[in-house]
Scaffold this motif. Structure first.
Motif, PDB file in Angstrom:
ATOM      1  N   THR A 107     -26.940 -10.572 129.023  1.00 27.25           N
ATOM      2  CA  THR A 107     -26.961  -9.618 127.920  1.00 27.25           C
ATOM      3  C   THR A 107     -27.778  -8.384 128.286  1.00 27.25           C
ATOM      4  O   THR A 107     -27.444  -7.263 127.894  1.00 27.25           O
ATOM      5  N   THR A 108     -28.847  -8.576 129.064  1.00 33.65           N
ATOM      6  CA  THR A 108     -29.656  -7.435 129.505  1.00 33.65           C
ATOM      7  C   THR A 108     -28.906  -6.588 130.518  1.00 33.65           C
ATOM      8  O   THR A 108     -28.940  -5.346 130.454  1.00 33.65           O
ATOM      9  N   LEU A 109     -28.239  -7.215 131.459  1.00 34.99           N
ATOM     10  CA  LEU A 109     -27.435  -6.466 132.427  1.00 34.99           C
ATOM     11  C   LEU A 109     -26.359  -5.662 131.712  1.00 34.99           C
ATOM     12  O   LEU A 109     -26.138  -4.476 132.011  1.00 34.99           O
ATOM     13  N   HIS A 110     -25.711  -6.276 130.751  1.00 40.88           N
ATOM     14  CA  HIS A 110     -24.690  -5.584 129.964  1.00 40.88           C
ATOM     15  C   HIS A 110     -25.285  -4.353 129.287  1.00 40.88           C
ATOM     16  O   HIS A 110     -24.688  -3.261 129.283  1.00 40.88           O
ATOM     17  N   GLY A 111     -26.492  -4.504 128.713  1.00 41.17           N
ATOM     18  CA  GLY A 111     -27.140  -3.383 128.050  1.00 41.17           C
ATOM     19  C   GLY A 111     -27.553  -2.279 129.003  1.00 41.17           C
ATOM     20  O   GLY A 111     -27.420  -1.090 128.698  1.00 41.17           O
ATOM     21  N   ALA A 112     -28.052  -2.656 130.180  1.00 43.68           N
ATOM     22  CA  ALA A 112     -28.481  -1.652 131.160  1.00 43.68           C
ATOM     23  C   ALA A 112     -27.288  -0.863 131.691  1.00 43.68           C
ATOM     24  O   ALA A 112     -27.347   0.371 131.840  1.00 43.68           O
ATOM     25  N   LEU A 113     -26.191  -1.546 131.983  1.00 43.10           N
ATOM     26  CA  LEU A 113     -24.987  -0.850 132.448  1.00 43.10           C
ATOM     27  C   LEU A 113     -24.432   0.050 131.351  1.00 43.10           C
ATOM     28  O   LEU A 113     -23.918   1.143 131.625  1.00 43.10           O
ATOM     29  N   ASP A 114     -24.538  -0.396 130.111  1.00 43.96           N
ATOM     30  CA  ASP A 114     -24.082   0.411 128.983  1.00 43.96           C
ATOM     31  C   ASP A 114     -24.895   1.689 128.861  1.00 43.96           C
ATOM     32  O   ASP A 114     -24.346   2.768 128.589  1.00 43.96           O
ATOM     33  N   PHE A 115     -26.200   1.607 129.072  1.00 43.84           N
ATOM     34  CA  PHE A 115     -27.023   2.817 129.055  1.00 43.84           C
ATOM     35  C   PHE A 115     -26.551   3.803 130.114  1.00 43.84           C
ATOM     36  O   PHE A 115     -26.391   4.999 129.837  1.00 43.84           O
ATOM     37  N   LEU A 116     -26.354   3.329 131.335  1.00 46.09           N
ATOM     38  CA  LEU A 116     -25.914   4.229 132.404  1.00 46.09           C
ATOM     39  C   LEU A 116     -24.575   4.874 132.063  1.00 46.09           C
ATOM     40  O   LEU A 116     -24.354   6.060 132.330  1.00 46.09           O
ATOM     41  N   THR A 117     -23.683   4.105 131.488  1.00 45.76           N
ATOM     42  CA  THR A 117     -22.374   4.625 131.115  1.00 45.76           C
ATOM     43  C   THR A 117     -22.492   5.736 130.086  1.00 45.76           C
ATOM     44  O   THR A 117     -21.665   6.647 130.047  1.00 45.76           O
ATOM     45  N   HIS A 118     -23.528   5.676 129.259  1.00 49.41           N
ATOM     46  CA  HIS A 118     -23.721   6.675 128.209  1.00 49.41           C
ATOM     47  C   HIS A 118     -24.697   7.776 128.617  1.00 49.41           C
ATOM     48  O   HIS A 118     -25.137   8.545 127.762  1.00 49.41           O
ATOM     49  N   GLY A 119     -25.037   7.858 129.893  1.00 46.70           N
ATOM     50  CA  GLY A 119     -25.854   8.968 130.378  1.00 46.70           C
ATOM     51  C   GLY A 119     -27.345   8.739 130.332  1.00 46.70           C
ATOM     52  O   GLY A 119     -28.118   9.667 130.600  1.00 46.70           O
ATOM     53  N   VAL A 120     -27.782   7.523 129.999  1.00 46.41           N
ATOM     54  CA  VAL A 120     -29.216   7.195 129.967  1.00 46.41           C
ATOM     55  C   VAL A 120     -29.597   6.627 131.326  1.00 46.41           C
ATOM     56  O   VAL A 120     -29.067   5.593 131.739  1.00 46.41           O
ATOM     57  N   THR A 121     -30.491   7.283 132.020  1.00 50.30           N
ATOM     58  CA  THR A 121     -30.843   6.888 133.389  1.00 50.30           C
ATOM     59  C   THR A 121     -32.218   6.245 133.496  1.00 50.30           C
ATOM     60  O   THR A 121     -32.519   5.615 134.505  1.00 50.30           O
ATOM     61  N   THR A 122     -33.066   6.416 132.476  1.00 51.77           N
ATOM     62  CA  THR A 122     -34.391   5.794 132.446  1.00 51.77           C
ATOM     63  C   THR A 122     -34.629   5.217 131.056  1.00 51.77           C
ATOM     64  O   THR A 122     -34.353   5.883 130.053  1.00 51.77           O
ATOM     65  N   ALA A 123     -35.164   3.984 131.008  1.00 51.11           N
ATOM     66  CA  ALA A 123     -35.434   3.353 129.718  1.00 51.11           C
ATOM     67  C   ALA A 123     -36.791   2.670 129.735  1.00 51.11           C
ATOM     68  O   ALA A 123     -37.166   2.037 130.726  1.00 51.11           O
TER      69      ALA A 123
END
Length: 457
Positions: A107-123
């Protein structure tokens, strides 16, 4: 040396030390080994051995920084819609509480990849605690469950690294179990793991401040000792919800008296404040992370960000849980923040497009203490950027390009995301080879949890 030359770009650099967004109508930048080494205006120099990325007049802007995130919630969207914060937590976390370390990895990997897909590069990412969620009654935790294995947290950290997302990892102290030295020993184990990872991705570790949730009288003192002993920043969910407001406000004195207030202290949400609390935080140099989309979804309220900025506080923007923003869209978050503030104050100048863009990029990086590496497009910084095409689909004339970027562009215009000059997402899909497996696994994991423990509301 790997090199990339980005040409024919509408650059939005968001430079440090000025409120100017750093717009260049036609510019270029050169990347070498993941770092920006040159930026220029006009025609690009000869490429030499560099790969050329001609963006044909698209915007090139800093990757977004989410200064407050819970990536493990990515498979729990659409739950708790009838609820405010605690009821929503019961719905969403009531199911996740049965997850294993391997489950939470996916679930965390899914969320991290989703951030990258939406232009978020640092969290800034809060790992789910080792103590499972239990309902809050009158602002207090009534039951304390058994600690999950440390692997439950470590797998969440590994997932972000495997996704290729830059992150500051926030570690819950789980202070409801054991003495203060037990709490700090558990923290040390997780901090040590973060520090074994690639420092270009794992930008740091942090404490998850929990005085708002904790029943311990010495909770703030333990957090301050954790910050001091391990050299960590601290972000606390604080003054977030309308429930038990007086109790929450009374707990501010615990942080103040413990000596927590200072540049390493961040208050997340920070909605149910008073002028005196804002003044004390600003005077001490502490900051806040603003989650407008989440605060609206959960009916938590509208943070007085104009007053905080006027007082000199450092402010960043975060997307919070994917389970309460539902779409990890920083443009939606920026526009919702503008709309909520303007509707609250009646004054358009209280929140402008340039302001929310800075808060969701460099402001977030400054808040997290990583602005020397990310948050803007400047020579010497990591080459994290998005390519956003204003003519596909066409948004019309660019009357005020930076304002148009914030107000009129969005996920439909986002074509590419780069981390360290490396393509990580294109046309709405991550390029990571684990992406397809993550999509399948989150459905398998959540389906199994729901079948075994009941479908949440």
């Amino acid at each position: 040396m790997t090199q990339l030359l980005v040409t024919d770009a509408r650059l939005i650099t968001v430079p440090a030390g000025t409120d100017d967004p750093g717009y260049v109508e036609r510019g270029w930048l050169r990347v070498a080994d993941g770092v920006i080494v040159e930026i220029g205006d006009g025609a690009a120099p000869p490429a030499g051995t560099a790969e050329v990325l001609d963006v044909d007049g698209a915007f090139v802007a800093p990757g977004f920084v989410s200064s407050h995130s819970h990536l493990f919630t990515s498979a729990s969207r659409g739950l708790g819609v009838t609820e405010t914060l605690y009821g929503w937590c019961d719905s969403m976390l009531g199911l996740i509480r049965h997850a294993t370390g391997d489950d939470i990895y996916w679930t965390t990997l899914h969320g991290a990849l989703d951030f990258l897909t939406h232009g978020v590069t640092t969290a800034y990412d809060f790992t789910d605690p080792r103590i499972p969620w239990e309902p809050m009654i009158e602002g207090r935790r009534q039951v304390v469950g058994a600690l999950r294995p440390v692997d439950y947290q470590l797998r969440q950290i590994d997932a972000k690294a495997d996704a290729g997302l830059r992150f500051v990892n926030s570690i819950p102290l789980d202070d409801a179990s054991g003495g203060s030295e037990d709490v700090l020993a558990r923290l040390a184990e997780v901090v040590a793991h973060v520090r074994t990872l690639d420092p270009a991705l794992a930008l740091g570790a942090a404490v998850t401040g929990a005085v708002q949730w904790s029943n311990r009288a010495d909770a703030a003192e333990i957090e301050v000792e954790a910050m001091r002993r391990f050299g960590l920043i601290n972000q606390a969910h604080f003054l977030e919800t309308r429930e038990a407001t007086e109790l929450q406000q009374a707990k501010f004195a615990l942080y103040r008296d413990a000596g927590a207030l200072g540049p390493g202290m961040i208050f997340g949400h920070f909605i149910q404040t008073t002028p005196e609390i804002i003044g004390a935080v600003a005077d001490a140099g502490a900051g806040m992370s603003w989650q407008p989309a989440s605060n609206g979804r959960l009916a938590s309220g509208v943070a007085d960000v104009p007053a905080m900025l006027a007082a000199g506080m450092t402010v960043g923007m975060g997307l919070d849980d994917q389970a309460c923003t539902d779409v990890s869209d920083p443009w939606q978050n920026m526009r919702m923040g503008m709309a909520l503030v303007r509707a609250q104050t009646g004054r358009p100048l209280d929140m402008m497009p340039e302001t929310v863009l800075r808060l969701h990029t460099l402001g977030g990086a400054e808040l997290l203490g990583v602005a020397d590496r990310v948050g803007s497009l400047e020579v010497g910084k990591l080459a994290d950027f998005v390519v956003v095409d204003p003519v596909d689909p066409d948004i019309g004339p660019l009357w005020h390009p930076v304002r148009n970027y914030v107000l009129s562009c969005g996920q439909r215009n986002l074509k590419r995301t780069y981390v360290g000059g490396r393509l990580v997402a294109q046309d709405g899909r991550p390029v990571n080879p684990l992406a397809a497996e993550s999509r399948a696994k989150v459905r398998e994991v959540l389906g199994r949890l729901a079948a075994n423990h009941g479908h949440p509301a």
